[in-house]
Design a protein around this motif. Sequence first.
Motif, mmCIF file in Angstrom:
data_model
loop_
_atom_site.group_PDB
_atom_site.id
_atom_site.type_symbol
_atom_site.label_atom_id
_atom_site.label_comp_id
_atom_site.label_asym_id
_atom_site.label_seq_id
_atom_site.Cartn_x
_atom_site.Cartn_y
_atom_site.Cartn_z
ATOM 1 N N UNK A 210 -3.054 -8.131 6.449
ATOM 2 C CA UNK A 210 -3.894 -6.975 6.766
ATOM 3 C C UNK A 210 -3.109 -5.711 6.452
ATOM 4 N N UNK A 211 -3.653 -4.890 5.547
ATOM 5 C CA UNK A 211 -2.993 -3.633 5.209
ATOM 6 C C UNK A 211 -2.848 -3.450 3.716
ATOM 7 N N UNK A 212 -3.161 -2.229 3.242
ATOM 8 C CA UNK A 212 -3.270 -2.001 1.800
ATOM 9 C C UNK A 212 -2.114 -1.218 1.197
ATOM 10 N N UNK A 213 -1.063 -0.954 1.968
ATOM 11 C CA UNK A 213 0.046 -0.173 1.445
ATOM 12 C C UNK A 213 1.066 -1.014 0.707
ATOM 13 N N UNK A 214 2.211 -0.404 0.439
ATOM 14 C CA UNK A 214 3.245 -1.070 -0.334
ATOM 15 C C UNK A 214 3.758 -2.326 0.352
ATOM 16 N N UNK A 244 -5.325 0.737 -3.983
ATOM 17 C CA UNK A 244 -5.145 1.912 -4.838
ATOM 18 C C UNK A 244 -3.676 2.161 -5.154
ATOM 19 N N UNK A 245 -3.410 2.630 -6.374
ATOM 20 C CA UNK A 245 -2.025 2.974 -6.725
ATOM 21 C C UNK A 245 -1.581 4.248 -6.039
ATOM 22 N N UNK A 246 -0.310 4.310 -5.775
ATOM 23 C CA UNK A 246 0.274 5.522 -5.219
ATOM 24 C C UNK A 246 0.251 6.631 -6.267
ATOM 25 N N UNK A 247 0.014 7.849 -5.819
ATOM 26 C CA UNK A 247 0.073 8.996 -6.719
ATOM 27 C C UNK A 247 1.526 9.198 -7.144
ATOM 28 N N UNK A 282 -0.672 9.772 -1.522
ATOM 29 C CA UNK A 282 0.664 10.243 -1.872
ATOM 30 C C UNK A 282 1.754 9.360 -1.275
ATOM 31 N N UNK A 283 1.429 8.671 -0.183
ATOM 32 C CA UNK A 283 2.487 7.900 0.490
ATOM 33 C C UNK A 283 2.027 6.550 1.010
ATOM 34 N N UNK A 284 0.737 6.247 0.941
ATOM 35 C CA UNK A 284 0.256 4.964 1.445
ATOM 36 C C UNK A 284 -0.310 4.073 0.359
ATOM 37 N N UNK A 285 -0.271 4.514 -0.886
ATOM 38 C CA UNK A 285 -0.742 3.675 -1.974
ATOM 39 C C UNK A 285 0.286 2.624 -2.348
#
Length: 469
Positions: A210-214, A244-247, A282-285
């Motif tokens: 569960x969770x979509x970040x890095x 989604x990719x990180x910016x 900016x920081x969660x992708x």
Amino acid sequence: MTAHPARLDHPHDLVGIGIGPFNLSLAALADGVHGGLDTAFYDQSTAFHWHPGLLIEDATLQVPFLADLVTLADPASRWTFLSYLKARDRLFPFYLAERFHILRAEYDAYCRWVSGQLPGLHFGHQVDAVRWNPERALFEIDFTQLDPDGEAQALGRTHARHVAVAIGTEPYIPEPLRPLAEAPTVPVIHSADYLAHRDRLLSAGHITVVGSGQSGAEIFLDLLRSRPTGLERIHWLARTEAFAPMEYSKLGLEHFTPDYTRYFHALPEHVRDELVPRQWQLHKGIDTDTIAAIHDELYRRTLHGGWPDAVLTPGVSVRTAGRVATTKVELHLEHAQQGTRSRITTDAVVLATGYRERPLDGLLAGLDPYLRRDDSERLRIDEHHRIALAPAVTGSVYVQNAERHTHGVGAPDLGLAAWRSATILNHLTGTEPYPLPRRTAFTSFGLDGRDRTRPVPAPRDLVPLTEVR
């Protein structure tokens, strides 16, 4: 239990609470201040460790190696990452490896090398309270010295003219899953503890991430690579509308510069509060290389026909959860766009649900009468990363990675560690031991002339225009 006597006659110039990367950066740069600073830093851990549960093989930092503890403020420091490589006789291998983004485990090893040599670091010391002594015009810091098992061994007190608080963040577990995470029968663990439970997770029949970040992406990839083709049985859930990719564009990264930090700090409070959630990418992708590696691994598993038994579902939130018998977990899901609900049964859950700033109210309860707060009862923090205090307090309390509401998305970013530490030390000393750049970004973030990072051009003499006849 013994008590250490107070040292009122020999106060420290600076006491740091917490020894993570940010206060370690502050300690390293303080070590290089000409004339010397009397510092002491305390942490309840027995030694330096940086996210040990996420030092997954081949996982890299999302910032370049120049974002070490000191380089962006003092590249000549003895505590740079390159100095570490030289001390380890690895400078030429690193040069030939052509790595701009180093392994996460290597960053941890570098920080442990620094922490093992810097003077004035006290591990195994839990700071319990901070007070202001108006008669001495000093901060009183009470601590408990811990034995290797974490049990109280002795009490102590020290004094300081200034304090720097960097107690970091703590894993965040959503409310519906907290009772499950506390039950030992079914593994429901936060990503911070992933490596400690990896073998147990791999033995589970079905795993849900569960969770979509890095962190979620890295754990999903690691589990995927470790499961047999066709028998992966992994479900990856995310609240975001996409994986989604990180910016990471060059101009996008300028949000992690001192220029943007100053711009953000000058914005009205309500504008800052509206802005931070919108900047999640900016920081969660997810790093684009990690996304590519996941797709490559999934694609490889289709080469001989069939699809991997892996489900990736964005746009989903976990409403409630419960145990099924004693060996499984049932997650109740809701899809935001479809407006539909469903449920899945799983044998193990990894919560890559991020971190939250550790609250400072308990630690700073002794300073509460002096603290100044904003309209949302959060601490007011000035441009020097200093908590706003009543004028009666002549010392400063600086904070690191507890000021996203005032300084923006760069607050937890390693790339701003050295700059912030230098800013604190320049303010603390009243001098400029670390001259800082006037300008750090090509982007001009505002229109109102508050950007003081660039010199104002002198007015030019204009030649009067005459009409051509």
